[in-house]
Structures are given as C-alpha cells and as structure tokens.
Write an enzyme that holds these catalytic residues in place. Structure first.
Site, PDB file in Angstrom:
ATOM      1  N   ASP A 250       0.830  -1.206   0.000  1.00 23.94           N
ATOM      2  CA  ASP A 250       0.000   0.000   0.000  1.00 23.94           C
ATOM      3  C   ASP A 250       0.863   1.254   0.000  1.00 23.94           C
ATOM      4  OD1 ASP A 250      -2.257  -1.536   0.008  1.00 23.94           O
ATOM      5  OD2 ASP A 250      -2.694  -1.269   2.137  1.00 23.94           O
ATOM      6  N   ASP A 263       0.340  -0.593   5.777  1.00 28.66           N
ATOM      7  CA  ASP A 263      -0.835  -1.274   5.238  1.00 28.66           C
ATOM      8  C   ASP A 263      -2.076  -0.569   5.774  1.00 28.66           C
ATOM      9  OD1 ASP A 263      -1.662  -3.275   3.485  1.00 28.66           O
ATOM     10  OD2 ASP A 263      -2.157  -4.641   5.113  1.00 28.66           O
ATOM     11  N   LYS A 265      -6.022  -0.389   6.372  1.00 25.52           N
ATOM     12  CA  LYS A 265      -7.134  -1.319   6.510  1.00 25.52           C
ATOM     13  C   LYS A 265      -8.401  -0.568   6.911  1.00 25.52           C
ATOM     14  CE  LYS A 265      -4.755  -5.086   5.760  1.00 25.52           C
ATOM     15  NZ  LYS A 265      -4.957  -5.884   4.516  1.00 25.52           N
TER      16      LYS A 265
END
Length: 344
Positions: A250, A263, A265
């Site tokens: 990411d 990352d 989420k």
C-alpha cells in the site's frame, strides 16, 4: 454437651462404686463464662473423683467423635468402591516449529537508510502478469489457502450468520460494497499522499479528490497522516525472486521518522490491539521481505505499520511493528509459505 455427658456418667459410676456408704448426690449445673469470671472460686464437686479409675471411660467417650480411619485407609476404601484414580497425563512439551530454511529477512548486500532520502515522486511499479511469465502466487493467495482450522471455522460461522441476516443476494451485495469502499479509500489516500500540496493541518475529508464514500475513513486516520512523511512507494508491486512470491504494498513511508511498510485497513469494528488484525502483520512482513530482495528498490525496510480506519470517522488505530517483531512474523510467513507448497 460432651463434658456434661462425661460428668453424668462419672456421677453414676461414682454412686455405684460407693454402695453401702452414705449416698452422695452430684448435680450437674450449667456453666456460664460470665458467672465463672464474676463469682468467687469454689471447689468443684468432682475434685474428689478418682480420675485414674475412670480414665478409660473418658477416653471411650471422647474417641467416639473422631474417625478411626487414617487418610491411607480412606483412600484404600475409596479405591475399592470407585476403582483406582486415573490421572491425566501431562502432554509433552513441543518445541515451536521453525522454518526448514530460514531465508534472511533483510538483504545483506544493501545498507539501511538512516537519513531522509532525496525528494522525489513515490515509486509505483505496476504488476505485470504476462503470458510468458510463470505463475507466481501472491501473498494474499498464500495466506488465504493456509488458514488454520480455527480461522476457517470462525470465518465460515461469520459468513453463515451474515447470510442468515441478509440472504444470499444481500450478502453478495454487502461484500461488493465493502470491496468498493476499500478501493475508494485507497484511491483517495493515493491522491492525498502524491499531492504536491502538504496534507497537514487540513480537513482531508473535504478535499475535492475525496469521494463521499471514503470521507469517514479519511477523517478517521487524519491524525495518523500528520506523522507520515517521505513517501517512497504507493500501490507498488514487490517480488521475492528466491522464494517466488509477489505482492502489492500500500505504502512505504516514514512514520514518526521510521521507515515502514504501511498497510491501510478498513474495519466496521474497533481494532485497538495488534492481535485484532489477525494475519495482517504476517502480510506486512511478507511485503517487506519481498521489497528487501527486489532489485527495483535500492533500500531496505525493517519496520511495519498497520493503520485501521473506521467509516464513522472515529479515530483510527495505528499499530507499529518494530524490527524484532517483524523478524518473528517473517518466520511465521516462511512457515505459511512451506505449508502452501506442501499442499500444492
């Protein structure tokens, strides 16, 4: 009551023992602690009783309230009635499982960066799966196909519960919306992080590039973005040649001065602890290990960051993974990779 019984028996035996002489009557009175303390001391009427003569009587009365069985005889009797005691065996201690081959997490041929890199646009290496290239499994695919029985159980139970509430079509629409919102969230983040204008001290959810479906998520992590700097890569593919797997990170940037694989989420439920993110730390370690061995990147990353955003805009959670933890999750990833290959 026991004392009164002894005295009564002694009185009877005393009267019988002196038959022929003048009858002596002994009266047993109630004892009172208060009376004993306040009244003058008087001689007891039993002081003249021959204690040695009636010692066997006292012992027999007193022993009637105590069991003659010892713990050993009680245990033997219990074993005779109910059988021998079956003791559970203590399971042997098993050593933690280790990877058959411990591939290095970092690349020894590269050096770690200790200073901010030169300014420049973040890298974005597209994933190219040409027909001529052999099949290379992704990190997501490997993790999905090596779930533990417990993980599969809870996942299936959640799916059945959602289908019971929404129906088959409703559940399908729900999953599509979740995927769509996640994609819009990542796209909005990409626009923000690659923007020439600084995103600090701004209401990010009101920026033109932020769609309405992602505004809550962006507002949720606005306080995290304030600590993000020196973005090196966004939505960029990484590949580990020796271990033959790939993935798409990411973001690679500095969080509070530490270079991390980040990352992003989304979640409907709060995840205040790293343990709430399930396999996400293993995923981040797999991405970092691939980046460290990918020739497209000239630097290395030892740390990770998982940022959980919430749709209602409530403050998101940022879970840092230091280099020591990343090494442990890297070992777990190597085990999952071994399981994947053995199953295939």
């Amino acid at each position: 009551a026991t004392v009164q019984l002894i005295f009564s028996l002694a009185q009877v035996q005393y009267s019988r023992g002196f038959s022929g002489s003048r009858s002596t009557s002994l009266t047993v009175c109630h004892f009172s602690a208060v009376h004993r303390l306040t009244c003058p001391r008087r001689n007891s009427p039993y002081s003249s009783v021959d204690s040695e003569r009636y010692s066997s009587l006292v012992k027999s009365v007193m022993s009637s309230t105590v069991s003659s069985q010892t713990p050993e005889t009680l245990q033997a009797e219990d074993g005779h009635v109910y059988g021998p005691v079956v003791k559970a065996r203590t399971p042997p201690r098993t050593e933690p499982r280790l990877p058959k081959t411990l591939h290095p997490f970092v690349n020894p041929e590269r050096t770690l960066e200790t200073e901010e890199p030169e300014a420049g646009p973040p890298a974005r290496i597209l994933l190219n799966r040409g027909k001529s290239r052999p099949f290379i499994p992704s990190v997501t695919r490997i993790l999905q196909q090596t779930l533990s029985p417990e993980q599969i159980f809870y996942l299936e139970r959640w799916k059945r519960r959602m289908i019971a509430e929404l129906g088959e079509e409703g559940f399908k629409e729900y999953t599509q919306n979740v995927f769509k919102q996640g994609k819009l969230f990542h796209s909005a983040l990409e626009d923000i992080l690659t923007s020439a204008d600084t995103w600090r001290n701004k209401n990010l959810s009101e920026t033109p590039q932020c769609p309405p479906e992602a505004q809550g998520y962006i507002q949720s992590i606005s306080h995290v973005l304030e600590d993000v700097s020196a973005v090196r890569a966004i939505e960029s593919s990484v590949q580990h040649g020796p271990l033959n797997y790939l993935g798409i990170v990411d973001c690679v940037a500095r969080y509070r001065g530490v270079l991390c694989v980040i990352d992003w989420k989304t979640s409907e439920k709060p995840k205040p602890f790293l343990s709430n993110t399930y396999d996400n730390p293993v995923q981040v370690a797999a991405y970092a290990g691939a980046l460290n061995n990918d020739g497209n990147y000239k630097y290395q990353v030892e740390n990770g960051l998982i940022v959980v955003a919430y749709k209602d805009g409530s403050p998101g959670h940022a879970h840092q993974i230091n280099s020591e933890l990343m090494s442990e999750y890297w070992k777990t990833w190597l085990l999952r990779l071994e399981d994947y290959r053995e199953h295939r």
